[in-house]
Scaffold this motif. Sequence first.
Motif, PDB file in Angstrom:
ATOM      1  N   ILE A  18      55.970  36.204 -12.486  1.00 12.28           N
ATOM      2  CA  ILE A  18      56.945  37.218 -12.056  1.00 12.28           C
ATOM      3  C   ILE A  18      57.774  36.699 -10.885  1.00 12.28           C
ATOM      4  O   ILE A  18      58.998  36.867 -10.852  1.00 12.28           O
ATOM      5  CB  ILE A  18      56.227  38.541 -11.689  1.00 12.28           C
ATOM      6  N   LEU A  19      57.120  36.075  -9.914  1.00 16.07           N
ATOM      7  CA  LEU A  19      57.838  35.518  -8.761  1.00 16.07           C
ATOM      8  C   LEU A  19      58.793  34.404  -9.184  1.00 16.07           C
ATOM      9  O   LEU A  19      59.927  34.324  -8.700  1.00 16.07           O
ATOM     10  CB  LEU A  19      56.842  34.984  -7.727  1.00 16.07           C
ATOM     11  N   THR A  20      58.330  33.542 -10.102  1.00 13.94           N
ATOM     12  CA  THR A  20      59.185  32.464 -10.600  1.00 13.94           C
ATOM     13  C   THR A  20      60.405  33.028 -11.310  1.00 13.94           C
ATOM     14  O   THR A  20      61.536  32.556 -11.103  1.00 13.94           O
ATOM     15  CB  THR A  20      58.402  31.542 -11.559  1.00 13.94           C
ATOM     16  N   ALA A  21      60.184  34.050 -12.139  1.00 15.43           N
ATOM     17  CA  ALA A  21      61.296  34.682 -12.862  1.00 15.43           C
ATOM     18  C   ALA A  21      62.275  35.336 -11.883  1.00 15.43           C
ATOM     19  O   ALA A  21      63.495  35.280 -12.081  1.00 15.43           O
ATOM     20  CB  ALA A  21      60.757  35.717 -13.843  1.00 15.43           C
ATOM     21  N   THR A  22      61.749  35.929 -10.816  1.00 14.70           N
ATOM     22  CA  THR A  22      62.611  36.582  -9.819  1.00 14.70           C
ATOM     23  C   THR A  22      63.480  35.561  -9.093  1.00 14.70           C
ATOM     24  O   THR A  22      64.696  35.753  -8.955  1.00 14.70           O
ATOM     25  CB  THR A  22      61.741  37.340  -8.792  1.00 14.70           C
ATOM     26  N   VAL A  23      62.866  34.468  -8.635  1.00 13.97           N
ATOM     27  CA  VAL A  23      63.624  33.421  -7.939  1.00 13.97           C
ATOM     28  C   VAL A  23      64.628  32.781  -8.893  1.00 13.97           C
ATOM     29  O   VAL A  23      65.784  32.512  -8.514  1.00 13.97           O
ATOM     30  CB  VAL A  23      62.669  32.358  -7.359  1.00 13.97           C
ATOM     31  N   PHE A  24      64.218  32.544 -10.129  1.00 10.95           N
ATOM     32  CA  PHE A  24      65.106  31.955 -11.143  1.00 10.95           C
ATOM     33  C   PHE A  24      66.330  32.842 -11.372  1.00 10.95           C
ATOM     34  O   PHE A  24      67.467  32.356 -11.438  1.00 10.95           O
ATOM     35  CB  PHE A  24      64.335  31.771 -12.448  1.00 10.95           C
TER      36      PHE A  24
ATOM     37  N   LEU B  75      62.781  24.824 -12.785  1.00 15.08           N
ATOM     38  CA  LEU B  75      61.891  23.898 -12.073  1.00 15.08           C
ATOM     39  C   LEU B  75      61.939  24.148 -10.564  1.00 15.08           C
ATOM     40  O   LEU B  75      60.895  24.151  -9.893  1.00 15.08           O
ATOM     41  CB  LEU B  75      62.287  22.452 -12.373  1.00 15.08           C
ATOM     42  N   VAL B  76      63.145  24.348 -10.033  1.00 18.11           N
ATOM     43  CA  VAL B  76      63.293  24.626  -8.600  1.00 18.11           C
ATOM     44  C   VAL B  76      62.598  25.933  -8.242  1.00 18.11           C
ATOM     45  O   VAL B  76      61.917  26.032  -7.213  1.00 18.11           O
ATOM     46  CB  VAL B  76      64.780  24.684  -8.201  1.00 18.11           C
ATOM     47  N   SER B  77      62.770  26.942  -9.092  1.00 16.44           N
ATOM     48  CA  SER B  77      62.145  28.254  -8.854  1.00 16.44           C
ATOM     49  C   SER B  77      60.629  28.131  -8.829  1.00 16.44           C
ATOM     50  O   SER B  77      59.964  28.680  -7.937  1.00 16.44           O
ATOM     51  CB  SER B  77      62.566  29.244  -9.945  1.00 16.44           C
ATOM     52  N   PHE B  78      60.083  27.406  -9.795  1.00 19.62           N
ATOM     53  CA  PHE B  78      58.631  27.219  -9.859  1.00 19.62           C
ATOM     54  C   PHE B  78      58.141  26.444  -8.645  1.00 19.62           C
ATOM     55  O   PHE B  78      57.107  26.765  -8.057  1.00 19.62           O
ATOM     56  CB  PHE B  78      58.258  26.489 -11.152  1.00 19.62           C
ATOM     57  N   PHE B  79      58.894  25.427  -8.239  1.00 19.64           N
ATOM     58  CA  PHE B  79      58.552  24.620  -7.068  1.00 19.64           C
ATOM     59  C   PHE B  79      58.499  25.486  -5.812  1.00 19.64           C
ATOM     60  O   PHE B  79      57.562  25.392  -5.008  1.00 19.64           O
ATOM     61  CB  PHE B  79      59.577  23.495  -6.911  1.00 19.64           C
ATOM     62  N   LEU B  80      59.503  26.346  -5.636  1.00 15.16           N
ATOM     63  CA  LEU B  80      59.545  27.220  -4.457  1.00 15.16           C
ATOM     64  C   LEU B  80      58.372  28.193  -4.452  1.00 15.16           C
ATOM     65  O   LEU B  80      57.760  28.436  -3.408  1.00 15.16           O
ATOM     66  CB  LEU B  80      60.864  27.999  -4.431  1.00 15.16           C
ATOM     67  N   VAL B  81      58.060  28.751  -5.622  1.00 15.67           N
ATOM     68  CA  VAL B  81      56.958  29.719  -5.711  1.00 15.67           C
ATOM     69  C   VAL B  81      55.619  29.042  -5.428  1.00 15.67           C
ATOM     70  O   VAL B  81      54.783  29.585  -4.699  1.00 15.67           O
ATOM     71  CB  VAL B  81      56.942  30.395  -7.102  1.00 15.67           C
ATOM     72  N   VAL B  82      55.404  27.845  -5.976  1.00 19.76           N
ATOM     73  CA  VAL B  82      54.157  27.110  -5.731  1.00 19.76           C
ATOM     74  C   VAL B  82      54.045  26.734  -4.246  1.00 19.76           C
ATOM     75  O   VAL B  82      52.967  26.799  -3.657  1.00 19.76           O
ATOM     76  CB  VAL B  82      54.070  25.851  -6.615  1.00 19.76           C
ATOM     77  N   LEU B  83      55.171  26.364  -3.640  1.00 18.55           N
ATOM     78  CA  LEU B  83      55.174  26.034  -2.218  1.00 18.55           C
ATOM     79  C   LEU B  83      54.824  27.264  -1.379  1.00 18.55           C
ATOM     80  O   LEU B  83      54.063  27.180  -0.419  1.00 18.55           O
ATOM     81  CB  LEU B  83      56.542  25.494  -1.811  1.00 18.55           C
ATOM     82  N   MET B  84      55.391  28.413  -1.766  1.00 20.06           N
ATOM     83  CA  MET B  84      55.057  29.671  -1.085  1.00 20.06           C
ATOM     84  C   MET B  84      53.569  29.968  -1.199  1.00 20.06           C
ATOM     85  O   MET B  84      52.928  30.377  -0.231  1.00 20.06           O
ATOM     86  CB  MET B  84      55.870  30.823  -1.673  1.00 20.06           C
ATOM     87  N   LEU B  85      53.027  29.749  -2.398  1.00 18.77           N
ATOM     88  CA  LEU B  85      51.601  29.971  -2.629  1.00 18.77           C
ATOM     89  C   LEU B  85      50.764  29.038  -1.767  1.00 18.77           C
ATOM     90  O   LEU B  85      49.780  29.463  -1.143  1.00 18.77           O
ATOM     91  CB  LEU B  85      51.278  29.748  -4.112  1.00 18.77           C
ATOM     92  N   LEU B  86      51.165  27.765  -1.712  1.00 18.24           N
ATOM     93  CA  LEU B  86      50.445  26.775  -0.913  1.00 18.24           C
ATOM     94  C   LEU B  86      50.407  27.186   0.559  1.00 18.24           C
ATOM     95  O   LEU B  86      49.342  27.192   1.191  1.00 18.24           O
ATOM     96  CB  LEU B  86      51.119  25.413  -1.060  1.00 18.24           C
ATOM     97  N   PHE B  87      51.550  27.551   1.106  1.00 18.64           N
ATOM     98  CA  PHE B  87      51.611  27.966   2.505  1.00 18.64           C
ATOM     99  C   PHE B  87      50.823  29.255   2.740  1.00 18.64           C
ATOM    100  O   PHE B  87      50.157  29.410   3.763  1.00 18.64           O
ATOM    101  CB  PHE B  87      53.064  28.163   2.932  1.00 18.64           C
ATOM    102  N   TYR B  88      50.902  30.167   1.786  1.00 19.95           N
ATOM    103  CA  TYR B  88      50.187  31.447   1.910  1.00 19.95           C
ATOM    104  C   TYR B  88      48.677  31.209   2.019  1.00 19.95           C
ATOM    105  O   TYR B  88      47.999  31.795   2.874  1.00 19.95           O
ATOM    106  CB  TYR B  88      50.502  32.329   0.709  1.00 19.95           C
ATOM    107  N   ILE B  89      48.165  30.334   1.167  1.00 20.41           N
ATOM    108  CA  ILE B  89      46.733  30.039   1.183  1.00 20.41           C
ATOM    109  C   ILE B  89      46.344  29.315   2.471  1.00 20.41           C
ATOM    110  O   ILE B  89      45.311  29.604   3.083  1.00 20.41           O
ATOM    111  CB  ILE B  89      46.336  29.196  -0.046  1.00 20.41           C
ATOM    112  N   MET B  90      47.216  28.391   2.919  1.00 17.62           N
ATOM    113  CA  MET B  90      46.909  27.590   4.100  1.00 17.62           C
ATOM    114  C   MET B  90      46.882  28.407   5.390  1.00 17.62           C
ATOM    115  O   MET B  90      46.085  28.124   6.285  1.00 17.62           O
ATOM    116  CB  MET B  90      47.930  26.462   4.240  1.00 17.62           C
ATOM    117  N   VAL B  91      47.747  29.427   5.487  1.00 16.33           N
ATOM    118  CA  VAL B  91      47.841  30.151   6.763  1.00 16.33           C
ATOM    119  C   VAL B  91      47.284  31.571   6.719  1.00 16.33           C
ATOM    120  O   VAL B  91      47.002  32.150   7.769  1.00 16.33           O
ATOM    121  CB  VAL B  91      49.300  30.199   7.272  1.00 16.33           C
ATOM    122  N   TYR B  92      47.117  32.128   5.507  1.00 15.91           N
ATOM    123  CA  TYR B  92      46.635  33.507   5.418  1.00 15.91           C
ATOM    124  C   TYR B  92      45.245  33.645   4.789  1.00 15.91           C
ATOM    125  O   TYR B  92      44.505  34.568   5.117  1.00 15.91           O
ATOM    126  CB  TYR B  92      47.611  34.368   4.612  1.00 15.91           C
TER     127      TYR B  92
END
Length: 230
Positions: free
Chosen positions: A102-108, A193-210
């Motif tokens: 859903i997030l990827t589709a939204t960013v896309f 691809l860019v949308s998926f990359f941004l969403v995965v990066l958001m997920l990575l940061f979310y897990i790392m700091v939250y």
Amino acid sequence: MKLTLEEIQQLYKFTKAHFVEHYDLQTELVDHLGNGIEEQWNANPDMPFHTALQYEFKKFGVFGFHDVIRDKTKAMEKRYWKILFQFIKDYFKLPKIFMLLILTATVFTLITLLPEGYKGYFIAVTFLFLMVIVFVKSLQNKKGLKKKNRKWLLEDMIMNHTNSLAFLNLGLQICINPFILESLAEYPIGSLLVSFFLVVLMLLFYIMVYIIPPMTEDLLIKTYPEYKMG
């Protein structure tokens, strides 16, 4: 002959004086040095403690404990990333994967709706927004960390990893030059691809700091049985 409690404490002070800051690594070295000293005493009971200590320390070579610190840091680095990717894998399973889609589709959708020339700026602003959130939350995590007499290697990695220069450099390069991904985003598959990359990066940061920092104590207990006694 066995080491006294006072001599064991001297070994801890010795390792700290030789730039070993983390208690888990100090304990490992104290155990190693202590066994070596006791073996020497079995062969020569009259050998003074400090003489035996210097003899054992010389076995580590010219660079002292440097190689041990490096190897231990590499091993703990692998453990940290293993923990991180274990959390990431959970988001590629049902039902969490629906959130990613859903997030990827939204960013896309946002990228494709933007006119040419603005897609790069959108990507750059998104990166900048992520970096600011990560930086602020990272400071909060460090500030909320209880002052302890002992430092643990894994704990330091959890609290410091969000400031990874690799991530910050990537974000800064995209913010400085917003057209790095502009050409890729001109095509539907590129935008996806860019949308998926941004969403995965958001997920990575979310897990790392939250996600991981609040679980630090549980992770430390699993990694270091002696942590409970500390």
